[in-house]
Design an enzyme around this catalytic site. Structure first.
Site, PDB file in Angstrom:
ATOM      1  N   GLU A  81       0.892  -1.163   0.000  1.00 35.74           N
ATOM      2  CA  GLU A  81       0.000   0.000   0.000  1.00 35.74           C
ATOM      3  C   GLU A  81       0.931   1.214   0.000  1.00 35.74           C
ATOM      4  O   GLU A  81       1.863   1.275   0.811  1.00 35.74           O
ATOM      5  CB  GLU A  81      -0.864   0.048   1.269  1.00 35.74           C
ATOM      6  CG  GLU A  81      -1.804   1.251   1.228  1.00 35.74           C
ATOM      7  CD  GLU A  81      -2.522   1.548   2.556  1.00 35.74           C
ATOM      8  OE1 GLU A  81      -2.155   0.982   3.596  1.00 35.74           O
ATOM      9  OE2 GLU A  81      -3.450   2.373   2.522  1.00 35.74           O
ATOM     10  N   ARG A 141       5.351 -12.822   9.491  1.00 34.71           N
ATOM     11  CA  ARG A 141       6.082 -11.616   9.119  1.00 34.71           C
ATOM     12  C   ARG A 141       7.396 -11.574   9.878  1.00 34.71           C
ATOM     13  O   ARG A 141       7.604 -12.302  10.846  1.00 34.71           O
ATOM     14  CB  ARG A 141       5.235 -10.387   9.442  1.00 34.71           C
ATOM     15  CG  ARG A 141       5.087 -10.149  10.953  1.00 34.71           C
ATOM     16  CD  ARG A 141       4.105  -9.024  11.256  1.00 34.71           C
ATOM     17  NE  ARG A 141       4.365  -7.878  10.422  1.00 34.71           N
ATOM     18  CZ  ARG A 141       3.392  -7.058   9.984  1.00 34.71           C
ATOM     19  NH1 ARG A 141       2.131  -7.299  10.304  1.00 34.71           N
ATOM     20  NH2 ARG A 141       3.688  -6.018   9.247  1.00 34.71           N
ATOM     21  N   LYS A 149       4.306  -0.043  10.107  1.00 30.07           N
ATOM     22  CA  LYS A 149       4.109   1.185   9.347  1.00 30.07           C
ATOM     23  C   LYS A 149       3.705   2.305  10.273  1.00 30.07           C
ATOM     24  O   LYS A 149       4.129   3.446  10.122  1.00 30.07           O
ATOM     25  CB  LYS A 149       3.031   0.937   8.283  1.00 30.07           C
ATOM     26  CG  LYS A 149       3.142   1.806   7.063  1.00 30.07           C
ATOM     27  CD  LYS A 149       4.226   1.347   6.101  1.00 30.07           C
ATOM     28  CE  LYS A 149       3.800   0.337   5.076  1.00 30.07           C
ATOM     29  NZ  LYS A 149       2.908   0.744   4.040  1.00 30.07           N
TER      30      LYS A 149
END
Length: 560
Positions: free
Chosen positions: A41, A267, A277
């Site tokens: 994104e 992850r 983020k």
RNA sequence: UGGGGCGUAGCCAAGUGGUAAGGCAACGGGUUUUGAUCCCGUCAUGCGCAGGUUCGAUCCCUGCCGCCCCAACCA
């Protein structure tokens, strides 16, 4: 193409549960070709956690003769920016991957997505809801209690269609209505309790401008984008596992051209840093660091500016396993990979970071000579260079002790050491200033030891680096340490309290051997005995320390 | 307490019925004109815990325990 895929599948040596699945799928002939995608994104910069996904997706594509798309998941114009779209592409390229012609945007599919939404409505599987956010939350129930149906859940198809079209036409303000899937308000999986599919957002989109005022959310865009692009294996992180039933439900209930499958892996978590983020954005926004490419950040741009080679990042990722168990990798692992590559590739140079003046009393005033230094003692092919030597030099402050302990092999009163690639020198006197601080060393050199060896066979324990005072070039050097003190900074906003105040130390008056004036931006060299350094990309007068060398002296010193 | 996922050394992990790979870290030692590099060696009688099945269990069964994720109109 299938033969090619089979061959590729057999050649691949690395293995993990995802590659096993891919191998089986190809062996069973379930796909025409293998297609993966990396779907960022554009709301921030990529970090080393993304590198894991990038290496996995592009890596699998390479290994199995398939392809990997770069697709921006740009469905939320409220926080996405063109600048991020560009930075992300630059970072993926720098990491060494190429998406060829396959650059896509979820926003390219907005019209198709909209049509699919209408088809869901027509099938009675989606409805427009007018509940305000907080009420919808209340209706959703909790993790242990079933939710309740919205009062608008049973609107008829015609009304839903009309309302949805008017949403698109811009008749309603932000938040007034949403489109929801009609699934199961009592599901144990919260994602199936009539998830929102579309929301009203009168925001300008970086790519579609003001064309739309309703935007699909992640769940309604991702799987369909995968289907449009004929992605075969849609790889994502563990937190999306709960979304898989919705991913499947959507693809099963609309008329898609392909049927991708989603697989989840853990992850990356790294010690002593921040990899979310949200945290990175906060550090940048609050100026706690100097931009997204601050060398202390684990962003791809930060690592690059720090002097970390892309190959070291790839090597690090390759040593990680693709599994479903989430843990935290020690920063030491990354550091090892960086040192391992830099040890081989970085040319050696000399630089004095915290200078202490040395005067060679028996070396003629006003004279100088050029001495030969190896660019890499372990690799003759990297050649040699000449460095100037003269009467006045700088050596490292830490390489002198007035009252050295027995195990200290460097300079001290009456001690002899070797100046790397130059001569043996003996310290005669330490000159102090009014505060009693040593400001200069008076030494004598042995002309017979030119190059560093004594014809009489005598040995010295220590070799130190140096730079000729008259020839050296000045520079600012920045030393970096872990951004956070704890291996795992505290959760919530508390993480800021764990910021390491010493994460950057600026040394304003370092002296470098003259050749370093011409070092190219981005080139990393080793300052012998000090570590790996690279010229800063934003400020030519600055050198960033990538990493120090392993330092067993520090351990010895620490123990006593 | 509902749903999903995961537990093998300090860290990352392979192995999945036949007696615990590898890497990082750590710790010894050797070489060395970088206290670097390089080389050699040490490091789980043990696989979250407890039972059970079996000649034999990290692996199969049962029951516990622990950790992570999910209640954005974020992704």
């Amino acid at each position: 193409m299938n033969d090619k895929l089979d061959e590729a599948a057999e050649e691949t040596s690395s293995s993990d549960f995802i590659r096993d699945i891919v191998r089986e799928d190809l062996a069973a002939g379930r796909h025409q070709g293998l297609v993966t995608r990396f779907p960022p994104e554009p709301n921030g910069y990529l970090h080393i956690g993304h590198a894991k996904s990038i290496c996995l997706n592009f890596g699998i594509a390479q290994e199995f003769g398939g392809r990997c798309h770069l697709r921006f998941d740009d469905t939320n114009p409220a926080r996405e920016e063109q600048a991020f779209i560009e930075a992300i592409q630059a970072d993926v390229r720098w990491l060494g991957f190429d998406w060829g012609e396959h650059l896509y945007f979820a926003s390219d599919y907005f019209e198709q997505l909209y049509l699919w939404a209408e088809s869901l409505i027509e099938a009675g599987k989606a409805y427009v809801d007018d509940l305000p956010v907080d009420e919808m939350r209340a209706y959703r129930g909790t993790v242990t209690e079933a939710g309740r149906d919205s009062p608008h859940r049973n609107r008829d198809v015609a009304e839903n269609l009309d309302l949805f079209r008017r949403m698109r036409a811009g008749e309603f303000p932000d938040g007034a209505r949403v489109l929801r899937a009609k699934i199961d308000m009592a599901s144990g999986n919260m994602n199936l309790r009539d998830p929102v599919l579309y929301r009203i957002l009168h925001a300008e989109h970086p790519r579609t401008g003001t064309e739309w005022c309703i935007y699909p959310n992640y769940d309604f865009a991702h799987g369909q984008s995968d289907a449009i692009e004929a992605i075969t294996h849609s790889l994502c992180t563990l937190e999306f596992a709960d979304h898989r039933p919705l991913y499947d439900w959507l693809l099963d209930n609309i008329d898609v051209p392909a049927r991708p499958r989603q697989y989840e892996f853990a992850r990356l978590n790294l010690s002593h840093t921040a990899l979310s983020k949200r945290r990175l954005t906060q550090l940048v926004a609050e100026n706690l660091v100097d931009g997204w490419d601050d060398p202390r950040l684990p962003t791809i741009s930060g690592l690059r500016r720090r002097g970390v080679p892309a190959g070291a990042v790839r090597d690090f990722i390759s040593r990680l396993a693709i599994t479903k168990s989430d843990g935290q990798v020690e920063m030491a692992m990354l550091e090892h990979c960086i040192r391992e590559q830099l040890n081989v590739d970085a040319p050696r140079r000399m630089a004095v970071l915290r200078p202490l003046k040395v005067v060679i009393e028996n070396y003629p005033e006003g004279e100088s000579e050029m001495l030969v230094a190896q660019n890499h003692p372990g690799n003759a092919e990297m050649g040699s260079r000449e460095v100037p030597f003269s009467r006045e030099l700088y050596v490292e402050r830490d390489d002198f002790m007035e009252d050295p302990p027995r195990k200290f092999f460097r300079l001290g009163p009456g001690r002899e050491v070797r100046l790397r690639y130059a001569y043996f020198i003996t310290c005669n006197e330490a000159i102090k200033d009014a505060n009693g601080e040593v400001v200069e060393l008076r030494c004598t050199y042995d002309p017979e030891t030119k190059g560093g060896n004594a014809p009489d066979g005598r040995k010295v324990k220590g070799t130190i680096h140096w730079v000729s005072a008259a020839h050296a070039v000045g520079a600012e050097v920045r030393l970096y340490e872990h951004l956070f003190n704890s291996e795992e900074p505290p959760s919530g906003d508390d993480f800021l309290s764990d910021l390491n105040p010493a994460s950057m130390e600026v040394l304003e008056r370092a002296w470098l051997e003259p050749g370093l004036a011409d070092l190219a931006v981005g080139q990393t060299v080793q300052f012998e005995r000090m570590g790996y350094f690279c010229r800063d990309s934003a400020d030519n007068a600055v050198f960033n320390r990538t990493l120090g060398l392993r330092d067993s002296w520090a351990k010895i010193k620490g123990k006593s």
